[in-house]
Design a protein around this motif. Structure first.
Motif, PDB file in Angstrom:
ATOM      1  N   UNK A 165       5.857   9.520  -2.480  1.00 44.68           N
ATOM      2  CA  UNK A 165       5.187  10.403  -3.734  1.00 44.68           C
ATOM      3  C   UNK A 165       5.628  10.253  -4.480  1.00 44.68           C
ATOM      4  N   UNK A 166       4.751   9.580  -5.383  1.00 39.00           N
ATOM      5  CA  UNK A 166       4.353   9.320  -6.711  1.00 39.00           C
ATOM      6  C   UNK A 166       3.738   9.777  -7.923  1.00 39.00           C
ATOM      7  N   UNK A 167       4.719  10.348  -8.902  1.00 34.78           N
ATOM      8  CA  UNK A 167       3.434  10.913  -9.737  1.00 34.78           C
ATOM      9  C   UNK A 167       2.284  10.254 -10.857  1.00 34.78           C
ATOM     10  N   UNK A 168       1.665   9.434 -10.433  1.00 36.71           N
ATOM     11  CA  UNK A 168       0.527   9.116 -11.437  1.00 36.71           C
ATOM     12  C   UNK A 168       0.887   8.791 -12.835  1.00 36.71           C
ATOM     13  N   UNK A 213      -6.523   0.929 -14.429  1.00 38.53           N
ATOM     14  CA  UNK A 213      -5.867   2.258 -14.079  1.00 38.53           C
ATOM     15  C   UNK A 213      -6.002   2.846 -12.729  1.00 38.53           C
ATOM     16  N   UNK A 214      -5.283   3.811 -12.177  1.00 34.98           N
ATOM     17  CA  UNK A 214      -5.084   4.151 -10.623  1.00 34.98           C
ATOM     18  C   UNK A 214      -5.009   6.029 -10.178  1.00 34.98           C
ATOM     19  N   UNK A 215      -5.496   5.393  -8.807  1.00 34.91           N
ATOM     20  CA  UNK A 215      -5.710   7.218  -8.646  1.00 34.91           C
ATOM     21  C   UNK A 215      -5.385   6.973  -7.226  1.00 34.91           C
ATOM     22  N   UNK A 216      -5.084   8.448  -6.256  1.00 29.34           N
ATOM     23  CA  UNK A 216      -4.963   8.096  -4.805  1.00 29.34           C
ATOM     24  C   UNK A 216      -6.619   8.192  -4.588  1.00 29.34           C
ATOM     25  N   UNK A 217      -6.480   7.825  -3.135  1.00 27.27           N
ATOM     26  CA  UNK A 217      -8.319   8.079  -2.628  1.00 27.27           C
ATOM     27  C   UNK A 217      -7.631   7.692  -1.376  1.00 27.27           C
ATOM     28  N   UNK A 218      -8.748   8.520  -0.993  1.00 22.02           N
ATOM     29  CA  UNK A 218      -8.523   8.649   1.105  1.00 22.02           C
ATOM     30  C   UNK A 218      -9.092   7.372   1.554  1.00 22.02           C
ATOM     31  N   UNK A 231       1.075  -1.126  -0.017  1.00 24.05           N
ATOM     32  CA  UNK A 231       0.082   0.245   0.309  1.00 24.05           C
ATOM     33  C   UNK A 231       1.147   0.885  -0.229  1.00 24.05           C
ATOM     34  N   UNK A 232       0.808   1.427  -1.288  1.00 22.41           N
ATOM     35  CA  UNK A 232       1.854   3.713  -0.773  1.00 22.41           C
ATOM     36  C   UNK A 232       1.089   4.322  -0.644  1.00 22.41           C
ATOM     37  N   UNK A 233       1.029   4.943   0.132  1.00 23.02           N
ATOM     38  CA  UNK A 233       0.502   6.606   0.398  1.00 23.02           C
ATOM     39  C   UNK A 233       1.302   7.652   0.144  1.00 23.02           C
ATOM     40  N   UNK A 234       0.577   8.822  -0.107  1.00 18.83           N
ATOM     41  CA  UNK A 234       1.133   9.742  -0.034  1.00 18.83           C
ATOM     42  C   UNK A 234       1.406  10.629   0.954  1.00 18.83           C
ATOM     43  N   UNK A 236       2.974  -4.116 -12.436  1.00 20.29           N
ATOM     44  CA  UNK A 236       2.124  -3.500 -12.650  1.00 20.29           C
ATOM     45  C   UNK A 236       2.009  -2.105 -12.633  1.00 20.29           C
ATOM     46  N   UNK A 237       3.444  -1.653 -12.046  1.00 23.60           N
ATOM     47  CA  UNK A 237       2.848   0.214 -12.104  1.00 23.60           C
ATOM     48  C   UNK A 237       4.688   1.029 -13.005  1.00 23.60           C
ATOM     49  N   UNK A 238       4.634   0.140 -12.962  1.00 24.35           N
ATOM     50  CA  UNK A 238       6.112   0.600 -13.531  1.00 24.35           C
ATOM     51  C   UNK A 238       7.314   1.143 -12.146  1.00 24.35           C
ATOM     52  N   UNK A 239       7.158   1.245 -10.920  1.00 23.09           N
ATOM     53  CA  UNK A 239       7.277   2.003 -10.335  1.00 23.09           C
ATOM     54  C   UNK A 239       8.131   0.799  -9.525  1.00 23.09           C
ATOM     55  N   UNK A 240       9.847   1.581  -9.237  1.00 24.21           N
ATOM     56  CA  UNK A 240      10.717   0.937  -8.759  1.00 24.21           C
ATOM     57  C   UNK A 240      11.378   1.430  -7.124  1.00 24.21           C
ATOM     58  N   UNK A 241      11.023   0.430  -6.204  1.00 22.99           N
ATOM     59  CA  UNK A 241      11.313   1.206  -4.650  1.00 22.99           C
ATOM     60  C   UNK A 241      11.874  -0.275  -3.996  1.00 22.99           C
ATOM     61  N   UNK A 242      13.195   0.707  -3.568  1.00 22.37           N
ATOM     62  CA  UNK A 242      14.369  -0.885  -3.360  1.00 22.37           C
ATOM     63  C   UNK A 242      13.366  -0.742  -1.146  1.00 22.37           C
ATOM     64  N   UNK A 243      13.496  -2.100  -1.413  1.00 20.40           N
ATOM     65  CA  UNK A 243      12.275  -2.878  -0.011  1.00 20.40           C
ATOM     66  C   UNK A 243      13.767  -3.559   0.621  1.00 20.40           C
ATOM     67  N   UNK A 244      14.902  -3.395  -0.296  1.00 22.29           N
ATOM     68  CA  UNK A 244      15.745  -4.756   0.413  1.00 22.29           C
ATOM     69  C   UNK A 244      15.657  -5.085   2.110  1.00 22.29           C
ATOM     70  N   UNK A 245      15.967  -3.160   2.751  1.00 23.78           N
ATOM     71  CA  UNK A 245      16.051  -3.312   4.192  1.00 23.78           C
ATOM     72  C   UNK A 245      14.456  -2.628   4.504  1.00 23.78           C
ATOM     73  N   UNK A 246      13.435  -3.338   4.141  1.00 15.94           N
ATOM     74  CA  UNK A 246      12.259  -2.976   5.186  1.00 15.94           C
ATOM     75  C   UNK A 246      11.720  -3.392   5.219  1.00 15.94           C
TER      76      UNK A 246
END
Length: 173
Positions: free
Chosen positions: A116-119, A131-136, A36-39, A85-95
């Motif tokens: 903070x990701x620019x969709x 589709x993707x979007x930010x949601x509360x 779950x990505x949060x901005x 799924x999103x073409x997004x690279x985030x390093x989670x090796x130490x998470x």
């Protein structure tokens, strides 16, 4: 053909592999991951599945999720799902995952990441994501109630939002 490592009830790999879609043998489990990505505003990035996707077509879901494949760690599976799924690279090796939810056939590691990701820069996987979007939190709970979002327990969605900046179940001050 997708191969999964098989785990025992204590989450130890048991040097056994299964093919996705095979029936589980008694006391065999596999690993699933969700991210779950949060901005910084506190909204969650959600995705809508393609109308032709098997399982929950046209439904909205949390950011990404999927099964770990043979040789994956929890972190590498989460990184792979974000990229596929999103073409997004985030390093989670130490998470570490924020939580693990046991289900009938396995373990579901959930990562709650603030980024903070620019969709508009994402590259959506055509086979899965339309589709993707930010949601509360409120938006997602309304979508669940209206049958537009995968029917997670509302309390689980609330837990994701409440826990997004910490590990554990106590409120941080």
């Amino acid at each position: 053909m997708e191969l999964w490592d098989v785990y025992d009830t204590n989450r130890n790999k048991i040097n056994k592999v299964m093919v996705r879609g095979e029936s589980f043998k008694k006391d065999d489990y596999h690993l699933v991951v969700h991210v779950c990505l949060f901005n910084s505003k506190g909204d969650m990035l959600i995705q809508q599945s393609q109308p032709f996707k098997e399982g929950w077509p046209n439904m909205w879901d949390i950011t990404v999720g999927g099964s770990a494949t043979k040789g994956d760690t929890s972190q590498s599976a989460a990184e792979r799902e974000l990229f596929e799924e999103l073409g997004l690279r985030i390093d989670l090796k130490n998470i570490r995952p924020n939580m693990t939810i046991n289900f009938s056939n396995g373990f579901d590691d959930v990562y709650l990441i603030e980024e903070d990701v620019d969709i508009d820069t994402l590259s959506l996987q055509y086979e899965e994501v339309q589709s993707v979007k930010w949601a509360s939190q409120e938006d997602i709970l309304i979508m669940i109630e209206n049958g537009e979002f995968i029917p997670y327990y509302p309390s689980l969605i609330q837990l994701y939002f409440d826990s997004r900046k910490q590990y554990g179940c106590h409120q941080s001050k």
